[in-house]
Enzyme design. Structure first.
Site, PDB file in Angstrom:
ATOM      1  CG  HIS A 165     -78.775 -26.086 -22.715  1.00  0.00           C
ATOM      2  ND1 HIS A 165     -80.031 -26.533 -23.037  1.00  0.00           N
ATOM      3  CD2 HIS A 165     -78.815 -25.779 -21.402  1.00  0.00           C
ATOM      4  CE1 HIS A 165     -80.798 -26.489 -21.961  1.00  0.00           C
ATOM      5  NE2 HIS A 165     -80.073 -26.047 -20.950  1.00  0.00           N
ATOM      6  N   GLY A 206     -80.448 -18.920 -16.305  1.00  0.00           N
ATOM      7  CA  GLY A 206     -81.677 -18.910 -15.529  1.00  0.00           C
ATOM      8  C   GLY A 206     -81.982 -20.215 -14.826  1.00  0.00           C
ATOM      9  CG  LEU A 249     -77.327 -21.057 -13.877  1.00  0.00           C
ATOM     10  CD1 LEU A 249     -78.505 -20.104 -13.682  1.00  0.00           C
ATOM     11  CD2 LEU A 249     -76.023 -20.394 -13.435  1.00  0.00           C
ATOM     12  CG  HIS A 250     -81.464 -24.463 -17.771  1.00  0.00           C
ATOM     13  ND1 HIS A 250     -81.431 -25.563 -18.595  1.00  0.00           N
ATOM     14  CD2 HIS A 250     -82.328 -24.747 -16.768  1.00  0.00           C
ATOM     15  CE1 HIS A 250     -82.249 -26.478 -18.105  1.00  0.00           C
ATOM     16  NE2 HIS A 250     -82.817 -26.017 -17.006  1.00  0.00           N
ATOM     17  CB  CYS A 251     -75.107 -21.723 -18.773  1.00  0.00           C
ATOM     18  SG  CYS A 251     -74.968 -21.743 -16.980  1.00  0.00           S
TER      19      CYS A 251
END
Length: 141
Positions: free
Chosen positions: A45, A93, A107-109
């Site tokens: 994450h 997202g 931005l979360h990855c």
């Protein structure tokens, strides 16, 4: 890194993030900073944040500079996940207001799977209800 200030995050979060960045020597360039989330919700994450302070995804406009920034953020996230978790599903997202966790665009990855509930009983995946995913009509790519 000069554009990331304590005004971007609350004092506790800001000092933890900046300390983590210094210790981990994470990806930093003129546009974005990338680091692992301190409370990961998935196998991997990452958070990708712009150096320039932008409060929320709602503050982005349909202009070349913003498109370039979001494209850079997504590219950095994809590169990190491809290196760390190439065989997993990836999700990307932004939180949509009012689901913002901090007053700075990020931005979360995620490299799936999401992690199970923590010891307090909180389902980590459910905290991302405001996250826009690639198949959502609100996703910016």
């Amino acid at each position: 890194m000069d554009g990331i200030t304590t005004a971007s995050f609350d004092r506790t979060e800001s000092s933890r993030i900046l300390s983590f960045l210094q210790k981990a020597n994470q990806a930093i360039d003129e546009k974005v900073v990338a680091f692992q989330d301190i409370k990961p919700a998935a196998q991997r994450h990452y958070l990708i944040i712009p150096v320039e302070h932008i409060p929320t995804v709602g503050d982005l406009q349909r202009r070349d500079e913003d498109y370039s920034l979001v494209s850079c953020m997504l590219s950095v996230g994809k590169e990190l996940l491809h290196k760390d978790a190439p065989q997993t599903l990836h999700r990307f997202g932004f939180h949509q207001p009012p689901f913002n966790s901090v007053d700075h665009l990020h931005l979360h990855c995620f490299a799936l799977p999401f992690l199970p509930r923590d010891t307090a009983g909180e389902d980590k995946a459910s905290s991302f209800k405001g996250v826009t995913e690639p198949d959502s009509p609100n996703f910016i790519a």
